[in-house]
Design a protein around this motif. Structure first.
Motif, PDB file in Angstrom:
ATOM      1  N   SER A  27       0.828  -1.208   0.000  1.00 35.18           N
ATOM      2  CA  SER A  27       0.000   0.000   0.000  1.00 35.18           C
ATOM      3  C   SER A  27       0.860   1.254   0.000  1.00 35.18           C
ATOM      4  O   SER A  27       0.590   2.206  -0.742  1.00 35.18           O
ATOM      5  CB  SER A  27      -0.931  -0.008   1.215  1.00 35.18           C
ATOM      6  OG  SER A  27      -1.817  -1.119   1.161  1.00 35.18           O
ATOM      7  N   PHE A  28       1.907   1.263   0.830  1.00 31.31           N
ATOM      8  CA  PHE A  28       2.766   2.443   0.894  1.00 31.31           C
ATOM      9  C   PHE A  28       3.629   2.588  -0.352  1.00 31.31           C
ATOM     10  O   PHE A  28       3.909   3.701  -0.800  1.00 31.31           O
ATOM     11  CB  PHE A  28       3.654   2.376   2.143  1.00 31.31           C
ATOM     12  CG  PHE A  28       2.981   2.878   3.383  1.00 31.31           C
ATOM     13  CD1 PHE A  28       2.886   4.237   3.635  1.00 31.31           C
ATOM     14  CD2 PHE A  28       2.421   1.993   4.292  1.00 31.31           C
ATOM     15  CE1 PHE A  28       2.256   4.712   4.777  1.00 31.31           C
ATOM     16  CE2 PHE A  28       1.789   2.451   5.431  1.00 31.31           C
ATOM     17  CZ  PHE A  28       1.705   3.812   5.677  1.00 31.31           C
ATOM     18  N   ILE A  29       4.054   1.459  -0.921  1.00 31.95           N
ATOM     19  CA  ILE A  29       4.964   1.513  -2.063  1.00 31.95           C
ATOM     20  C   ILE A  29       4.224   1.716  -3.380  1.00 31.95           C
ATOM     21  O   ILE A  29       4.686   2.442  -4.271  1.00 31.95           O
ATOM     22  CB  ILE A  29       5.820   0.231  -2.120  1.00 31.95           C
ATOM     23  CG1 ILE A  29       6.682   0.117  -0.857  1.00 31.95           C
ATOM     24  CG2 ILE A  29       6.714   0.227  -3.358  1.00 31.95           C
ATOM     25  CD1 ILE A  29       7.654   1.264  -0.663  1.00 31.95           C
ATOM     26  N   LEU A  30       3.045   1.080  -3.531  1.00 35.66           N
ATOM     27  CA  LEU A  30       2.348   1.107  -4.818  1.00 35.66           C
ATOM     28  C   LEU A  30       1.030   1.866  -4.773  1.00 35.66           C
ATOM     29  O   LEU A  30       0.825   2.817  -5.532  1.00 35.66           O
ATOM     30  CB  LEU A  30       2.103  -0.329  -5.296  1.00 35.66           C
ATOM     31  CG  LEU A  30       3.344  -1.169  -5.608  1.00 35.66           C
ATOM     32  CD1 LEU A  30       2.933  -2.582  -6.008  1.00 35.66           C
ATOM     33  CD2 LEU A  30       4.165  -0.536  -6.725  1.00 35.66           C
ATOM     34  N   LEU A  31       0.120   1.436  -3.913  1.00 35.45           N
ATOM     35  CA  LEU A  31      -1.241   1.975  -3.955  1.00 35.45           C
ATOM     36  C   LEU A  31      -1.297   3.439  -3.545  1.00 35.45           C
ATOM     37  O   LEU A  31      -2.000   4.241  -4.173  1.00 35.45           O
ATOM     38  CB  LEU A  31      -2.150   1.135  -3.060  1.00 35.45           C
ATOM     39  CG  LEU A  31      -2.296  -0.341  -3.447  1.00 35.45           C
ATOM     40  CD1 LEU A  31      -3.243  -1.048  -2.497  1.00 35.45           C
ATOM     41  CD2 LEU A  31      -2.791  -0.461  -4.884  1.00 35.45           C
ATOM     42  N   LEU A  32      -0.588   3.814  -2.506  1.00 37.92           N
ATOM     43  CA  LEU A  32      -0.639   5.197  -2.032  1.00 37.92           C
ATOM     44  C   LEU A  32      -0.090   6.179  -3.071  1.00 37.92           C
ATOM     45  O   LEU A  32      -0.740   7.203  -3.352  1.00 37.92           O
ATOM     46  CB  LEU A  32       0.111   5.332  -0.705  1.00 37.92           C
ATOM     47  CG  LEU A  32       0.016   6.694  -0.011  1.00 37.92           C
ATOM     48  CD1 LEU A  32      -1.447   7.017   0.295  1.00 37.92           C
ATOM     49  CD2 LEU A  32       0.845   6.706   1.270  1.00 37.92           C
ATOM     50  N   PRO A  33       1.081   5.924  -3.686  1.00 39.78           N
ATOM     51  CA  PRO A  33       1.538   6.852  -4.735  1.00 39.78           C
ATOM     52  C   PRO A  33       0.577   6.945  -5.915  1.00 39.78           C
ATOM     53  O   PRO A  33       0.357   8.034  -6.463  1.00 39.78           O
ATOM     54  CB  PRO A  33       2.888   6.262  -5.163  1.00 39.78           C
ATOM     55  CG  PRO A  33       3.355   5.496  -3.974  1.00 39.78           C
ATOM     56  CD  PRO A  33       2.119   4.920  -3.370  1.00 39.78           C
ATOM     57  N   LEU A  34      -0.003   5.795  -6.328  1.00 33.21           N
ATOM     58  CA  LEU A  34      -0.952   5.835  -7.444  1.00 33.21           C
ATOM     59  C   LEU A  34      -2.203   6.620  -7.063  1.00 33.21           C
ATOM     60  O   LEU A  34      -2.751   7.367  -7.883  1.00 33.21           O
ATOM     61  CB  LEU A  34      -1.327   4.412  -7.856  1.00 33.21           C
ATOM     62  CG  LEU A  34      -0.203   3.569  -8.470  1.00 33.21           C
ATOM     63  CD1 LEU A  34      -0.709   2.182  -8.802  1.00 33.21           C
ATOM     64  CD2 LEU A  34       0.365   4.244  -9.708  1.00 33.21           C
ATOM     65  N   GLY A  35      -2.643   6.462  -5.834  1.00 34.28           N
ATOM     66  CA  GLY A  35      -3.809   7.223  -5.392  1.00 34.28           C
ATOM     67  C   GLY A  35      -3.549   8.717  -5.357  1.00 34.28           C
ATOM     68  O   GLY A  35      -4.427   9.523  -5.705  1.00 34.28           O
ATOM     69  N   VAL A  36      -2.348   9.106  -4.975  1.00 29.45           N
ATOM     70  CA  VAL A  36      -1.996  10.524  -4.948  1.00 29.45           C
ATOM     71  C   VAL A  36      -1.996  11.106  -6.356  1.00 29.45           C
ATOM     72  O   VAL A  36      -2.363  12.274  -6.563  1.00 29.45           O
ATOM     73  CB  VAL A  36      -0.626  10.715  -4.267  1.00 29.45           C
ATOM     74  CG1 VAL A  36      -0.130  12.142  -4.425  1.00 29.45           C
ATOM     75  CG2 VAL A  36      -0.731  10.360  -2.789  1.00 29.45           C
ATOM     76  N   ILE A  37      -1.581  10.306  -7.345  1.00 31.22           N
ATOM     77  CA  ILE A  37      -1.597  10.786  -8.733  1.00 31.22           C
ATOM     78  C   ILE A  37      -3.015  11.169  -9.149  1.00 31.22           C
ATOM     79  O   ILE A  37      -3.254  12.251  -9.702  1.00 31.22           O
ATOM     80  CB  ILE A  37      -1.018   9.711  -9.669  1.00 31.22           C
ATOM     81  CG1 ILE A  37       0.488   9.551  -9.435  1.00 31.22           C
ATOM     82  CG2 ILE A  37      -1.275  10.083 -11.132  1.00 31.22           C
ATOM     83  CD1 ILE A  37       1.120   8.479 -10.280  1.00 31.22           C
ATOM     84  N   PHE A  38      -3.980  10.294  -8.884  1.00 31.88           N
ATOM     85  CA  PHE A  38      -5.360  10.591  -9.247  1.00 31.88           C
ATOM     86  C   PHE A  38      -5.903  11.758  -8.420  1.00 31.88           C
ATOM     87  O   PHE A  38      -6.686  12.574  -8.929  1.00 31.88           O
ATOM     88  CB  PHE A  38      -6.233   9.348  -9.044  1.00 31.88           C
ATOM     89  CG  PHE A  38      -6.009   8.280 -10.076  1.00 31.88           C
ATOM     90  CD1 PHE A  38      -6.684   8.305 -11.283  1.00 31.88           C
ATOM     91  CD2 PHE A  38      -5.104   7.254  -9.839  1.00 31.88           C
ATOM     92  CE1 PHE A  38      -6.478   7.320 -12.237  1.00 31.88           C
ATOM     93  CE2 PHE A  38      -4.894   6.262 -10.783  1.00 31.88           C
ATOM     94  CZ  PHE A  38      -5.580   6.299 -11.990  1.00 31.88           C
TER      95      PHE A  38
END
Length: 289
Positions: free
Chosen positions: A26-37
């Motif tokens: 979540s911290f490495i993949l999902l959280l950065p992708l969520g911040v992009i959106f």
């Protein structure tokens, strides 16, 4: 009677490890992708649509994806050949050649870009021989080619992506070649098959999933390449500017939402290609079974 197995600690341990894995991802993949959106949603959709569909952005998409696909296809062929040679043949300097395959991984992108420009630029060690007035340059002009410049051109963009994505195919195909059972090939020869039939009907079907995986990794890496391409391409709008450079220019103009919107386009296309390749791999494995 005391039971030797205690399911409670085992289940608790599994839950703990699962939680750690999900938290890490979540911290490495999902959280950065969520911040992009989230960053892209700060501006109205109409304005973002104008940014991602601007003519200069469309040309950057075309060059980025076409060059990445071409580089991945080139490395799929020559990477498989290189992996075949490294596995099936013994020659002096084999270990050194095998180590050189990982050089694009270890070399900083800026260093690789400077090296390619120094080698293939108009004043480079090899590029100078393609300039008009040289024997090779005059010969290319007689064949109808305009003055060839391996930098500040589409050729330079493709070459840069080929350079950085070569290890993906080699390192993906190499272990599969090592695990192939020689008895299967010997049985095919005993049954009357020739070298071509053994390769295409026995060996290649087993290599195909690995080749597709290497192609996918090389394509994804090529789409996101910036460091090498920014030095060798010239970054000419509508000609040699790729999407990653276009994103950086939007950031220089403090248009963070527009930059993230273009990044989302690259992300979606890469995910679609990844899903398609995974479905093709699943189909090939099912066909083999």
């Amino acid at each position: 009677m005391i039971s030797r197995t205690n399911p409670i600690p085992r289940n608790a341990g599994r839950a703990l490890f699962s939680g750690l894995v999900l938290t890490y991802l979540s911290f490495i993949l999902l959280l950065p992708l969520g911040v992009i959106f989230l960053q892209a949603s700060k501006r109205p959709w109409q304005e973002l649509w104008q940014v991602i569909t601007a003519p200069v952005a469309i040309e950057a998409y075309k060059l980025s994806f076409s060059a990445a696909i071409l580089a991945a296809l080139i490395n799929s062929v020559f990477g498989m050949i290189l992996a075949w040679i490294l596995v099936r043949y013994d020659f002096p300097g084999k270990r050194f050649a095998d180590g050189l395959v990982d050089l694009p991984f270890a070399m900083p992108a800026v260093v690789a870009g400077i090296a390619l420009v120094s080698l293939y630029g108009p004043d480079g060690l090899l590029g100078r021989y393609l300039n008009p007035g040289t024997a090779l340059g005059n010969g290319l002009q007689q064949l109808g080619f305009s003055p060839v410049n391996l930098t500040s051109s589409v050729i330079g963009v493709v070459f840069a992506k080929v350079f950085v994505t070569l290890p993906f195919v080699v390192r993906t195909v190499q272990p599969v070649l090592m695990e192939l059972e020689p008895e299967v090939e010997e049985a095919a020869y005993v049954l009357g098959a020739n070298d071509r039939q053994v390769f295409w009907r026995v060996i290649f079907p087993q290599l195909l999933p690995a080749i597709l995986t290497g192609f996918t990794l090389a394509f994804a890496r090529g789409v996101g390449e910036y460091g090498v391409v920014v030095l060798i391409s010239g970054n000419i709008p509508y000609e040699t500017m790729i999407s990653s450079v276009y994103i950086y220019r939007r950031l220089e103009e403090y248009d963070y939402s527009g930059a993230t919107a273009v990044a989302i386009v690259l992300l979606i296309v890469s995910l679609v290609v990844l899903i398609c390749i995974n479905l093709l791999q699943w189909w090939t494995r099912r066909y083999e079974n």
